[in-house]
Design a protein around this motif. Sequence first.
Motif, PDB file in Angstrom:
ATOM      1  N   VAL A  41     -64.800 -28.938 -31.746  1.00 51.86           N
ATOM      2  CA  VAL A  41     -65.047 -28.107 -33.123  1.00 51.86           C
ATOM      3  C   VAL A  41     -63.847 -27.642 -33.740  1.00 51.86           C
ATOM      4  N   ALA A  65     -69.574 -24.033 -36.747  1.00 47.91           N
ATOM      5  CA  ALA A  65     -70.255 -25.111 -36.798  1.00 47.91           C
ATOM      6  C   ALA A  65     -71.563 -24.959 -37.116  1.00 47.91           C
ATOM      7  N   TRP A  89     -68.399 -28.142 -41.976  1.00 47.62           N
ATOM      8  CA  TRP A  89     -68.144 -27.642 -40.810  1.00 47.62           C
ATOM      9  C   TRP A  89     -68.913 -28.837 -39.783  1.00 47.62           C
TER      10      TRP A  89
END
Length: 211
Positions: A41, A65, A89
Motif C-alpha cells: 500500500v 487504503a 488510494w
Amino acid sequence: MNSGDSADRPVPALRLRGFDIHPGLIPAAGQAAWVDDIRAVVAAAPLVAPVTPGGRAMSVRMTAAGRLGWVADRAGYRYAARHPGGGDWPPIPARVLGLWHRVTGLQRAPDCCLINFYGAGARMGMHQDKDEGDFTFPVLSVSLGDDALFRMGGVDRTAPTQSVWLHSGDVVVIGGDARLAFHGIDRVRHGSSALLANGGRINLTLRVVAQ
DNA sequence: CAGTCGCC
DNA sequence: GCAC
C-alpha cells in the motif's frame, strides 16, 4: 474495558458496545505478512506527515487504503477520495478486511484503512475520531511493531483517562459509548519489536465513513 | 479567534 | 495552558 479473547480461538460475536482490547489477536508468526501488505500500500500511496490547520506537521506519518483516506492540511481535517499527491488510494488488503469482518461481525466493509506510522519520537495527541458521517460503526485498530502507550479518556476532554501498553498483534475496538472518546498515543518504545528492521510502529484504523 | 489527530 |  474487557480483556481480550484468546488468540487461538475465533472472536465470538462482538458486542458492538464500548471499548475492547484483544491482546495478541494477530499471531506473531502471521505479522510479517501484514507488513508485506502494508508495504505494498505504501509503495502505491506514500506516507506523508500531514500538516494540521495550525500549520505544524504531525509527527506521525500517514497514508490510507480504501475508498477514502483521512487527510489533514491547512484547510482542515477530512476524508478524501485521493491521496494528497494525487491518485486513488489502493484497495484495502484482503487479510485486513477479513479481520474487520471477523472481529466486528459486520457485513458492511470499511471505507477507510488509515495507516499511521510512528517512527522514533512520534506521538498522537488526545483527540476524537469525529470526521466520519456515522458513529454507530466501531473503529477497529491494529497494532504492529513497537510497543505504544495508548491513553483512553472520555467524551469530555477533561474526563479521567487510563493508559495501556499496546503490543504488536493487539487489536482494539472502539465502539458504542467509547466511539467518541478522546484517545491518543503518549509514547512509543522505539525498537522494542523486531517486526520492522528499523523499528517503528504501524497502526491501522479501519472505519466506516459513510460519507 | 475558537478549538485543537498541535506543542511545552 | 498556550499559540497557531
